[in-house]
Design a protein around this motif. Structure first.
Motif: not given
Length: 250
Positions: A200-207
């Motif tokens: 959904a967002s950059i937060d997923d990439v960070k994860r």
């Protein structure tokens, strides 16, 4: 970690579905070749393509669109949807597809998948689409009694290049990847796993760049890219930084 931008094809157009429902399709680009070129220009190095009509029909239905994609990008392309026999696999590999994704046929005829892996080493992936933890087939229209891990283990020594694991309950609704289930699968088999559904967002990439996700080959993203929730440059910079050990500074 590879981010695979997705082009889902319905009636020759680039669309995104909501929860795998063909009646809930949003058209984002009427020119698949143009979309492929855009993703390459943004810096992505792979492309994930699905023939949605083909997944339901059991045979390729968007061949013209796929060929347009191949003409407009030099990136490797993985293709799924409606590829159900050795002739279809060979056809697309000869056309320039880097690897084919076998889904429904992997449930119905595992022996065919194993034979394909022998004939085309490193060029056959298995798509495992899950609904409530059970494997779905026929364009997600039917759910089998097979669990995701049980299915994946059938192909442990077959030479499968990757498993693309999609959580249908999250696909196209931007609620975030099902990291827990994806890591459970990745830790249960030796085959590389690609996460799909819900990024959904950059937060997923960070994860995804956290140490426990290093076991994953990558993740697929679609709607978040198309509607601007995920900035390609930011996502790719984060991936690049993680590879050089600087993720914490991004």
């Amino acid at each position: 970690m590879i981010i695979f931008p997705a082009i889902d094809l319905k009636d020759g157009h680039c669309v995104r579905l909501k929860l795998g429902d063909m009646d809930q399709a949003t058209v984002f680009n009427t020119d698949p070749g143009d979309q492929a070129r855009r993703f390459q220009d943004q810096g992505f190095e792979w492309l994930h393509v699905v023939d949605l009509n083909g997944a339901f029909a059991g045979k390729s239905e968007n061949s013209t669109a796929v060929e347009s994609i191949l003409k407009n990008t030099t990136n490797p392309v993985q293709l799924g949807g409606g590829i159900r026999d050795l002739a279809g696999i060979e056809h697309w590999l000869e056309k320039g597809i880097s690897r084919v994704i076998l889904g429904t046929v992997a449930v119905r005829d595992p022996a065919l998948v194993k034979e394909a892996c022998k004939r085309f080493p490193g060029r056959v992936a298995v798509g495992i689409d899950a609904k409530g933890g059970k494997v779905a087939v026929e364009g997600w229209a039917e759910t089998s009694e097979l669990t995701v891990i049980d299915m994946a283990r059938q192909f442990e020594d077959a030479g499968v290049a990757a498993i693309i694991y999609t959580d249908i309950d999250r696909d196209g609704i931007l609620t975030g990847l099902n990291i827990t289930a994806t890591l459970e699968l990745a830790n249960a088999v030796s085959i590389p796993v690609i996460a799909s559904g819900g990024l959904a967002s950059i937060d997923d990439v960070k994860r995804l760049v956290e140490p426990d996700c290093s076991i994953l080959e990558g993740a697929i993203t679609g709607r978040a890219l198309y509607d601007g929730r995920l900035d390609p440059a930011e996502a790719l910079a984060l991936i690049a930084a993680s590879k050089s050990g600087k993720a914490g500074n991004v």
